[in-house]
Scaffold this motif. Structure first.
Motif, PDB file in Angstrom:
ATOM      1  N   TYR A   1     -19.827 -31.021 -34.509  1.00 47.31           N
ATOM      2  CA  TYR A   1     -20.713 -32.156 -34.267  1.00 47.31           C
ATOM      3  C   TYR A   1     -21.907 -31.685 -33.440  1.00 47.31           C
ATOM      4  O   TYR A   1     -21.732 -31.054 -32.398  1.00 47.31           O
ATOM      5  CB  TYR A   1     -19.972 -33.253 -33.494  1.00 47.31           C
ATOM      6  CG  TYR A   1     -18.848 -33.873 -34.291  1.00 47.31           C
ATOM      7  CD1 TYR A   1     -19.033 -35.068 -34.960  1.00 47.31           C
ATOM      8  CD2 TYR A   1     -17.602 -33.258 -34.381  1.00 47.31           C
ATOM      9  CE1 TYR A   1     -18.005 -35.647 -35.697  1.00 47.31           C
ATOM     10  CE2 TYR A   1     -16.571 -33.820 -35.122  1.00 47.31           C
ATOM     11  CZ  TYR A   1     -16.779 -35.017 -35.766  1.00 47.31           C
ATOM     12  OH  TYR A   1     -15.763 -35.581 -36.496  1.00 47.31           O
TER      13      TYR A   1
ATOM     14  N   THR B   1     -24.290 -33.839 -32.291  1.00 49.95           N
ATOM     15  CA  THR B   1     -24.857 -35.055 -31.711  1.00 49.95           C
ATOM     16  C   THR B   1     -24.121 -35.392 -30.422  1.00 49.95           C
ATOM     17  O   THR B   1     -23.072 -34.825 -30.121  1.00 49.95           O
ATOM     18  CB  THR B   1     -24.713 -36.244 -32.679  1.00 49.95           C
ATOM     19  OG1 THR B   1     -23.321 -36.448 -32.953  1.00 49.95           O
ATOM     20  CG2 THR B   1     -25.455 -36.005 -33.974  1.00 49.95           C
TER      21      THR B   1
ATOM     22  N   ASP C   1     -28.958 -36.866 -40.785  1.00 53.68           N
ATOM     23  CA  ASP C   1     -29.082 -38.315 -40.646  1.00 53.68           C
ATOM     24  C   ASP C   1     -30.300 -38.800 -41.427  1.00 53.68           C
ATOM     25  O   ASP C   1     -30.988 -38.021 -42.098  1.00 53.68           O
ATOM     26  CB  ASP C   1     -29.126 -38.750 -39.175  1.00 53.68           C
ATOM     27  CG  ASP C   1     -30.380 -38.329 -38.439  1.00 53.68           C
ATOM     28  OD1 ASP C   1     -31.349 -37.854 -39.073  1.00 53.68           O
ATOM     29  OD2 ASP C   1     -30.410 -38.476 -37.199  1.00 53.68           O
TER      30      ASP C   1
ATOM     31  N   ILE D   1     -26.922 -33.214 -38.040  1.00 52.10           N
ATOM     32  CA  ILE D   1     -25.979 -33.872 -37.137  1.00 52.10           C
ATOM     33  C   ILE D   1     -24.600 -33.238 -37.145  1.00 52.10           C
ATOM     34  O   ILE D   1     -23.793 -33.490 -36.258  1.00 52.10           O
ATOM     35  CB  ILE D   1     -25.862 -35.385 -37.431  1.00 52.10           C
ATOM     36  CG1 ILE D   1     -25.403 -35.627 -38.864  1.00 52.10           C
ATOM     37  CG2 ILE D   1     -27.190 -36.079 -37.148  1.00 52.10           C
ATOM     38  CD1 ILE D   1     -25.104 -37.087 -39.169  1.00 52.10           C
TER      39      ILE D   1
END
Length: 81
Positions: A18, A20, A48, A54
Motif C-alpha cells: 500500500y 497510501t 486512483d 496507490i
C-alpha cells in the motif's frame, strides 16, 4: 522514511504494498499489469482516479520480494483462532 503497509497471503503467494495513508481507503480506478515476461512474474500497479500510484500487487511474491519483507508483512491468510 515512511512506513509501508504490506499484506501477504502465503497460501496464494500474493502480496500487496500500500502506497497510501493507512487510514485512507482510495479506490482503484485503473490497474496496469506489468509484462510478466519482462518482470518474470505478475505485478500489477494500481492507480486512483487522479492517476496517483496507490498500490502494488505482487503475485509469486516469494520470488519477487525479500523474505524479511514477507516475514514482516501483515498475514491475511491466517484464520482467527
Amino acid at each position: 522514511m515512511a512506513d509501508l503497509r504490506i499484506t501477504y497471503d502465503q497460501k496464494a503467494n500474493a502480496a500487496y504494498v500500500y502506497l497510501t495513508d493507512p487510514q485512507a481507503h482510495p479506490r482503484v480506478a485503473h490497474m496496469y499489469p506489468c509484462d510478466p515476461v519482462r518482470v518474470g512474474g505478475m505485478i500489477n500497479l494500481d492507480f486512483d482516479e487522479n492517476g496517483c500510484l496507490i498500490g502494488i500487487e505482487v503475485l509469486a511474491a516469494s520470488s519477487k520480494l525479500p523474505q524479511y519483507m514477507l516475514d514482516a508483512a501483515e498475514r491475511i491468510d491466517v484464520e482467527d483462532a
